[in-house]
Write an enzyme that holds these catalytic residues in place. Structure first.
Site: not given
Ligand code: COA
Length: 378
Positions: A314, A263
């Site tokens: 979710d 998140h």
């Molecule tokens: N699975 C695996 N790795 C994840 C992850 C996940 N669900 N969510 C984040 N990460 C990792 C990223 O790859 C990144 O890793 P790194 O530093 O090694 O490159 C790190 O955690 C930071 O993630 P980032 O994508 O920059 O976070 P964000 O704040 O931009 O995005 C979300 C937040 C929610 C979009 C992201 O966590 C995600 O895509 N989650 C899965 C989709 C989801 O469940 N969405 C519902 C949100 S309520």
């Protein structure tokens, strides 16, 4: 010019405070709706009462709530002419969120006040959108299955009517309670992607329907509301508890995202996930398929141990909806049935204290190019 914005660039607007809001707040692991914790509201309130709170900044009296419910009932039935048009738009092989986006846009054509941006008209439009969202999603479910569209019953809650219109059967009281709680848990979440989309569109003083259509488009994506559906598809793909650990380890090793985890704001856990986790355990046991919860709990442990990420709203909502017999591709539309409450609250707040959103982009392209005629291009 480049230097001016370079320092201010924040990809994904992380840490940027884009507006003041008094709708809902996130502080560490505490989510509040208008100052009340989500745990308090989820345990004691109803979705209608929660929506009243989000829109009016106060809990309603008995009479206020009765009036609010009456108005919702008045607006919940879809115009038969709208239903006829909805029957003509493709409903098979389209994502329900794409259909819903079109349906809400079409609903604007049946609202005489669609262009009236006065606070009074916006309040009525908010109510109509709240009342109709579940009717539209269940109309989709019936239309695509070549079944008649079912009208909502008077005197019944939005949760009761959703389950009734989806199945054609009077729902079990306990299921209604669970579903109502899910609607409460998803109702608002500070400046999330779709609430921001609502506010950006409203900030041009465009109409409420346009703002909500923008929000539906934003919610549809798998990084936002679309994640709940992806979680269930992932669990079905994994299939058994024995395969869950290896699946997660492989996904993380391949730098793939495990849906339902992580998140932008919660780094110490999402309080809604804790509530949904308990519901998932109870409901999957009750349906006689506890392995869905067991797989989820195992994945939760592994993602946490390997990557330090915690489940978001979710992750466990997927198995909660699954155990209620809801079709998997309706999970995200159900998110919209709930989140309409927050979107409208954000639109009200934006219209009441507006300034158009117009950020800057940091230029990284070429400069000083000279036009060449088409004959001289390579
Ligand atoms: N699975 C695996 N790795 C994840 C992850 C996940 N669900 N969510 C984040 N990460 C990792 C990223 O790859 C990144 O890793 P790194 O530093 O090694 O490159 C790190 O955690 C930071 O993630 P980032 O994508 O920059 O976070 P964000 O704040 O931009 O995005 C979300 C937040 C929610 C979009 C992201 O966590 C995600 O895509 N989650 C899965 C989709 C989801 O469940 N969405 C519902 C949100 S309520």
């Amino acid at each position: 010019m480049a230097e001016i914005y370079e320092g201010a660039l924040d990809k994904g607007l992380e840490g940027v405070v884009a507006c003041s809001t008094a709708v809902s707040s996130i502080m560490d692991v505490t989510l509040c709706y208008r100052g009340y914790t989500i745990e308090d509201i989820a345990e004691n309130s109803t979705f209608e009462e929660t929506t009243y709170l989000l829109w009016n900044d106060k809990l309603p009296t008995k009479n206020e709530l009765a009036d609010f419910n009456r108005e919702i009932n008045t607006y919940a039935t879809l115009d038969p002419q709208l239903v006829n048009i909805l029957k003509t738009i493709p409903s098979k092989n389209v994502h329900p969120m794409a259909w819903l986006r079109t349906a809400v846009s079409l609903a604007a054509h049946f609202d005489n006040e669609a262009q009236d941006n006065s606070p009074e008209a916006n309040k009525r439009k908010g109510l109509r959108l709240l009342a109709k969202m579940g009717s539209l999603v269940t109309a989709f479910e019936n239309i695509r299955n070549d079944k008649p569209v079912i009208n909502p019953r008077n005197e019944k809650s939005l949760a009761w009517n959703f389950l009734y219109m989806m199945t054609g059967k009077e729902p079990d009281a306990e299921l209604v309670k669970v579903f109502d709680m899910c609607l409460i848990l998803h109702a608002d979440h500070e400046l999330n992607c779709s609430a921001f989309a609502t506010r950006v569109t409203a900030s041009s003083l465009s109409d409420m329907y346009s703002a909500i259509v923008s929000a539906i488009g934003a919610l549809k994506g798998p990084l936002h509301g679309g994640a709940n559906e992806q979680v269930m598809l992932m669990l079905k793909k994994i299939g058994t508890l024995e395969k869950a650990k290896a699946f997660v380890k492989d996904a993380l090793a391949n730098k793939e995202k495990v849906m339902g985890f992580g998140h932008r704001v919660y780094k110490n856990g999402d309080p809604r996930a804790a509530i949904l986790r308990k519901m998932s355990q109870l409901l999957t046991q009750r349906m006689g398929e506890p392995h869905w919860y067991e797989m989820s709990a195992m994945m939760d442990d592994v993602v946490q141990a390997e990557k330090g990420l915690l489940p978001n709203v979710d992750f466990y909502s997927a198995t909660v909806y699954y155990s209620m017999g809801i079709p998997i591709d309706l999970y995200t539309p159900i998110f919209a049935v709930s989140r309409i409450s927050g979107w409208v609250a954000h639109a009200f707040e934006q219209y009441a204290n507006n300034r158009i959103y117009r950020p800057r982009g940091h230029w990284i392209g070429r400069q000083g190019l000279k036009y060449t005629s088409i004959e001289n291009r390579k």
